[in-house]
Design a protein around this motif. Structure first.
Motif: not given
Lengths: 785, 443
Positions: A310-318
């Motif tokens: 989730x943290x990686x995904x959120x980072x990518x998303x952001x």
């Protein structure tokens, strides 16, 4: 249709024949619905004649003619030098080619079969043909959600919904005619893919989306609605591999295909309208990864991995979102086109873009127009929504989402009522079919209890109920199945399980029916009768709308009065005059509404037309129309204009004439050329042309061209549209001369006078001090002769 | 009044003229001038015919066919069955209050607007009709009906010391086209009324101006108030070339054309040098040549354009095409079309404003040509030549030509800078294939 029927056929052998019979019956019903959809749209041909209607269809017709004459490559590269003089227009790159290619293909096919129909005939009947297709597509879509009965009901309702009729009567040869079919069919294939998880349907879906992109700018509705639905499914925890298959190929293939359409091109990846789909695409992959990892790991490990992902995904998303925001913010309109912005903020257009606000179909609708366009469906929709929720499936949630967004968009623009219509039809069809199902089933139950009190009839009641009832129960089965079964479906091993399930199915709902859905006999009868009456009202209204309200071609007008029927064929009279009496290369200036018709019917070059792509050019014409004669002459002369065409309704009371459109000319002209100031034309905040009108108004070109010699008709100059006598009755034109006025004065054509041959000296009466102003002194003699 | 004998003579003359004209046509069919040679001469008094015979003689000698009529001839008509009967008008009837027959002020103006030429001469008795026609042509005679141009310094010396209304003017326009290439040495004698032209009126030119010491007043009375027209603002002879190239000469003096002025010597006051002959003869001959389009008439023919290396004229150009444009310009010399030689003929490639504006080169044989690249803008362009020079007829012709963008297959197919993208797409396709193969058949 085949699959649920087959399963139920397997369930009871005695019903096989009935199911086959039901299949044949529904096929016939569908055929009749198609015939109905086609024939209800022929009123315009029967009442008027087989002509192309209105404004845009004339352009499409002209393009189709060009296509059939010159072939597809010439069409693709067509640079049209007869519109937007002197800029020209690259037609091939700025037009949605779907409609034209469709009609062109039909024409080509018919001709190669030695059926020599004219291009015009094909164009006239394209819309009715495609509304039959659209009602069949509606059947398929609704069937995916709620079964055959609802599908037939929805198809029948869509075949005659007035909103769609208004855009698809014979002769209304516009993009929407084929686009609505493409829209529904794309939705059908999406839902079908969602239900089956088949890559085959996913590919078909992308192709169908491609056809939609070819046909209409409204394709952005699809590419935003489907991601919304995917997001909804993910949020509500309904993620499945079927969802992935339904969505991911559509985004990739669909975007690639959309970029092939010249008018879309790089917009498919560059404009904000498409960003939602890419964002959801990323989210979908993140979610898929999460589910994949969840399957691999133990629950404890999964929790650790989850936080990481989730943290990686959120980072990518952001990161992606930040890049997008930066890109979008760097463009002045924030990457949105004006029309899309006006969808999000309904007041945007009226505030900033008068050219969008000036189009009547871009205005927000009024409440009566809802009743006019979808009639009783407005009352049935809530019931449809409820029945969609009863067992909420992927398909039915899609229907609800479609409806909700379509309602919003139709509230912004009248034109998008057309997108709402299919949703309204589908949900009303679902509602009606559910209600009919309940009523007939309880009727059957009561009847069987009345006549045959034996216990054997009770378990059989489920099977012996009417066609609709079985269908609706089946659809319920199907829905229940779709929640549990489809995951296993692709694997062949699980076929047996499915069968077992299917066998176990008829027992459960029967129990439910007995418990819940039995109504008293009288109530059922009453309900059915009331529903039939309601349907009757709908049919009557639709036929009236098709025959009276929406079949007028708007180039021929009729009015009924005591002394019979009056036909106003002034437009064609004027265009025929132009084509017979003017030089081929002459330029005709008019307000942009009449541009398409002038090029198509009169075959003359126009300055601006209905493809309002260049605001400055339109503002130039607007400025000329709102300027005094001399300034207007100079503007028109600089554009090589020979003739000016105005539409005037004051004599016969035709309300959509140029004086009523004049405020837009002033507003659009003033938006670019600030010396045109709207307050100069207003008296107490109103555009008036009577005695209280401002001098600027009474001296502007539009007033003069409309009302020149008008006082000679009745001696008073009474304008029947505005309902008062005009302000300035006797005046002469100095820079223009009247060359043609149609029978009812609806179209007036003026010619620009040539520059005078000599410059005269001062008049004898004038003092020598007035020498410099003498060149253009308006004396007793007209110096421009 | 035309007696039967006159009519017979006239008919004979006409017949002779027709046969002559036919013969001339047969001889030089290719060399047809811009104007016909039938002139109507309207007179107050047939005596003018003899008193101005030298001028008429020079016209007739140049091939003009003159039809002398009294201005109030009741059978007077400029056109019949929609055809004009004359190609030019000499209006030597300053005092006539109205014309006879169907001719009036409007008829004369329509005659000019239909592309015909006129010489109008007035004098101190000029009627409102003549003044009206002059005003319509942009020339305003002095409003005082008694006024004449007086010059106490630049008058012509005569035997009796008169009222200095006989002026010897040598303030001529500097134009070889209007006045001929041979300089007029002697002053021009003038006696009549002065006029002015609006300086902002670009169609009217002052050919013969008064000197700074001239003024316009009634010579018989004492000046009560300052004269309204003074100095070199006064024009003695003006010409007007209308937008359709019709030419009109307006003179304030009918005597200017008379035999007496043409033949007499002249000596300007204060100048010792005496000329044997006044400049009038040369002046009226040369200006009448200009008025009747024997000089200064240009025509443009053979407007051609095509792509470089091709000869056929396309219906449409593409952006960035190289094209050639050529036009032939000739000038009428009175007897034949001669190549027009100038170095200032410009071509515009025009769409609302000129995108290309270039001076065309000439081969000195009348052919003007230019080659240029179509700008990188599509739209409906025009080849536009606007050539307006003093004394010459205006040349203004346009030719519409659309310019289209590239076709779909005319763009560059492979761009060098895009090779990383090609590599990326093909390598990922290959990688995907290998991946699939490995994934499917690894076990």
């Amino acid at each position: 249709m085949a699959e649920p029927e087959a399963s139920s056929a397997a369930a009871n052998g005695g019903g096989r024949l009935r199911n086959a019979f039901g299949g044949v019956l529904s096929a016939f019903t569908l055929l009749l619905i198609g015939v109905l959809a086609f024939s209800i749209r022929l009123f315009s041909v029967i009442k008027y004649e087989s002509v192309i209607h209105e404004f845009d269809p004339y352009f499409n017709f002209r393009v189709t003619q060009f296509l059939s004459k010159n072939g597809i490559y010439e069409f693709w590269n067509w640079f049209d030098d007869r519109t937007w003089y002197p800029l020209g227009r690259v037609i091939g790159g700025t037009v949605y080619p779907g409609l034209t290619l469709t009609a062109g293909t039909i024409w080509w096919l018919l001709n190669s079969l030695n059926i020599p129909l004219s291009v015009e005939t094909v164009c006239v009947f394209t819309a009715p043909i495609f509304s039959a297709n659209a009602s069949w597509a509606t059947y398929l879509l609704t069937k995916e959600a709620k079964g055959t009965g609802a599908g037939l009901m929805a198809a029948a309702i869509l075949a005659m919904v007035p909103s769609y009729i208004s855009r698809s009567v014979a002769g209304s040869y516009d993009n929407e005619a084929v686009a609505i079919f493409a829209l529904i069919f794309t939705f059908y294939l999406y839902v079908k893919t969602l239900n089956t998880g088949s890559l085959f349907y996913a590919t078909l879906n992308a192709l169908s989306y491609f056809y939609m992109v070819c046909s209409w700018g409204g394709y952005t509705f699809i590419i935003n609605l489907i991601p919304m639905h995917v997001l909804l499914c993910i949020v509500t925890g309904r993620y499945s591999s079927r969802l992935y298959i339904a969505y991911a190929p559509l985004v990739i293939l669909g975007t690639l295909l959309a970029a092939l359409v010249p008018v879309v091109g790089f917009n498919a990846v560059m404009t904000s309208e498409h960003f939602a789909s890419f964002l959801v695409f990323i989210i979908l992959h993140v979610v898929a990864l999460v589910y994949y990892i969840k399957g691999l790991l133990t629950p404890r490990l999964f929790k650790v991995a989850m936080t990481l992902v989730i943290s990686v995904g959120l980072a990518v998303c952001f990161a992606v979102v930040a890049v997008l925001v930066a890109l979008v913010a760097s463009s002045p309109t924030k990457g949105w086109s004006g029309r899309s912005l006006s969808l999000l903020d309904p007041t945007y257009a009226s505030k900033y873009i008068p050219i969008i606000a000036s189009v009547s179909e871009h205005q927000p609708p009024t409440w009566p127009s809802y009743f006019m366009d979808i009639n009783v469906l407005a009352f049935l929709i809530p019931a449809g929504i409820i029945s969609c929720f009863l067992p909420l499936s992927d398909a039915s949630s899609f229907m609800v989402l479609y409806l909700v967004t379509a309602v919003y968009f139709s509230g912004v623009m009248v034109r998008l009522m057309l997108v709402l219509a299919p949703a309204a039809c589908i949900l009303s069809g679902i509602a009606l079919s559910e209600v009919f199902g309940v009523l007939t089933r309880s009727l059957k139950f009561q009847l069987s209890k009345l006549f045959d009190d034996s216990s054997s009839a009770v378990p059989a009641s489920g099977d012996s109920s009417t066609e609709r009832a079985t269908n609706s129960t089946k659809s319920e089965n199907g829905n229940e199945k779709s929640e549990t079964a489809p995951k296993e479906k692709p694997s062949k091993k699980n076929r047996k399980k499915e069968k077992e399930m299917a066998e176990s199915v008829p027992v459960k709902p029967n129990k439910k029916e007995k418990r819940l859905l039995v109504l008293p006999f009288e109530l059922s009868i009453m309900g059915i009768l009331l529903l039939i009456v309601l349907g009757g009202f709908y049919v009557v209204h639709c036929v009236w709308a098709a025959a009276e309200a929406y079949s007028a071609p708007s180039i021929v007008l009729t009015s009924r009065s005591r002394d019979g029927l009056h036909v106003f064929d002034d437009f064609r009279e004027a265009y025929a005059w132009l084509s017979h009496n003017t030089d081929v290369d002459d330029k005709v200036a008019s307000w942009w509404d009449y541009g398409y018709q002038t090029t198509a019917m009169a075959n003359r070059t126009v300055i601006v037309d209905n493809n309002t792509w260049n605001n400055t050019h339109i503002a130039t014409v607007g400025t000329a129309m709102s300027s005094p004669e001399k300034a207007a002459w100079e503007i028109f002369n600089s554009l090589d204009v020979k003739y000016v065409l105005v539409v005037f309704g004051g004599l016969v009371g035709y309300p959509s004439d140029d004086i009523n459109k004049f405020l837009w000319m002033v507003r659009i002209g003033g938006g670019v050329f600030p010396h045109i100031k709207e307050p100069d034309y207003l008296r107490d905040g109103q555009y008036r042309v009577d005695a209280q009108a401002t001098p600027t108004m009474l001296n502007c070109l539009m007033y003069k061209l409309c009302y020149y010699r008008f006082v000679e008709t009745d001696g008073k100059g009474f304008d029947r549209v505005r309902g008062y006598e005009i302000g300035k009755k006797h005046f002469k034109l100095t820079h223009f001369e009247e060359v043609f006025t149609t029978h009812h004065w609806m179209v007036r054509i003026y010619k620009l006078k040539p520059q005078k041959n000599r410059v005269r000296g001062k008049l004898k009466k004038l003092k020598s001090g007035a020498k410099s102003s003498s060149t253009l002194a308006a004396g007793r003699k007209n110096p421009w002769q | 009044m035309a007696t039967p004998r006159h009519l017979v003579l006239l008919l004979l003359a006409l017949a002779a003229a027709f046969t002559l004209a036919a013969a001339a046509d047969a001889a030089a069919a290719a060399e047809e001038g811009p104007r016909g040679r039938r002139l109507l001469v309207l007179l107050d008094d047939l005596a003018v015919r003899s008193s101005h015979s030298a001028f008429f003689g020079s016209l007739q000698a140049r091939g003009f066919d003159l039809d002398f009529r009294l201005a109030d001839d009741p059978k007077l008509s400029l056109h019949r069955y929609g055809q004009y009967l004359y190609d030019g008008l000499v209006l030597f009837a300053p005092s006539t209050p109205r014309f006879g027959g169907s001719v009036d002020q409007n008829a004369v103006l329509e005659f000019i607007d239909a592309g015909h030429d006129m010489i109008l001469a007035a004098d101190s008795s000029a009627s409102d009709l003549i003044r009206g026609i002059a005003t319509e042509c942009g020339v305003d005679f002095d409003e005082d009906p008694e006024a004449m141009v007086i010059d106490h310094i630049n008058y012509a010396v005569t035997d009796v010391d008169g009222d200095h209304t006989l002026i010897a003017s040598d303030d001529l326009i500097q134009s070889d086209v209007i006045l001929g290439s041979k300089k007029i040495e002697a002053p021009v004698l003038f006696r009549g009324i002065g006029h002015t032209a609006n300086p902002s009126n670009s169609l009217v030119l002052k050919v013969l101006s008064a000197s700074p010491s001239a003024y316009s007043a009634n010579p018989k009375t004492k000046l009560a108030s300052p004269p309204s027209l003074t100095g070199s603002a006064i024009s003695l002879v003006s010409v007007m070339q209308a937008r359709n190239n019709a030419r009109v000469l307006v003179s304030g003096s009918l005597d200017l054309f008379s035999n007496r002025f043409l033949k007499s010597g002249v000596q300007k006051a204060g100048n010792k040098k005496s000329h044997e002959r006044a400049g009038n003869e040369q002046f009226v001959t040369e200006t009448s040549k200009w008025v009747f389009h024997e000089r200064g008439h240009l025509k443009a023919v053979n407007v051609k354009h095509h792509k470089v290396g091709e000869t056929n004229e396309p219906g449409m150009y593409r952006i960035n095409d190289d094209l050639e444009y050529s036009v032939e310009i000739y000038e009428w010399s009175g007897t034949s079309w001669k190549p027009y030689v100038a170095d200032d003929v410009q071509l515009q490639f025009f769409m609302m404003s000129p995108y290309v504006l270039k001076t065309m080169s000439t081969d000195k044989k009348g052919l003007y040509s230019i080659s240029f690249k179509v700008p990188d803008v599509y739209g409906v362009f025009q080849f536009k030549v606007e050539y307006q020079r003093l004394g010459y007829t205006g040349l203004s012709f346009t030719k519409q030509i659309p310019v289209r963008p590239y076709r779909h297959n005319e763009y560059e197919r492979f761009i060098t800078s895009a090779y990383p993208y090609y590599t990326a797409s093909f390598s990922s396709m290959g990688a995907f294939f290998i991946f699939s193969f490995v994934y499917l058949y690894h076990k």
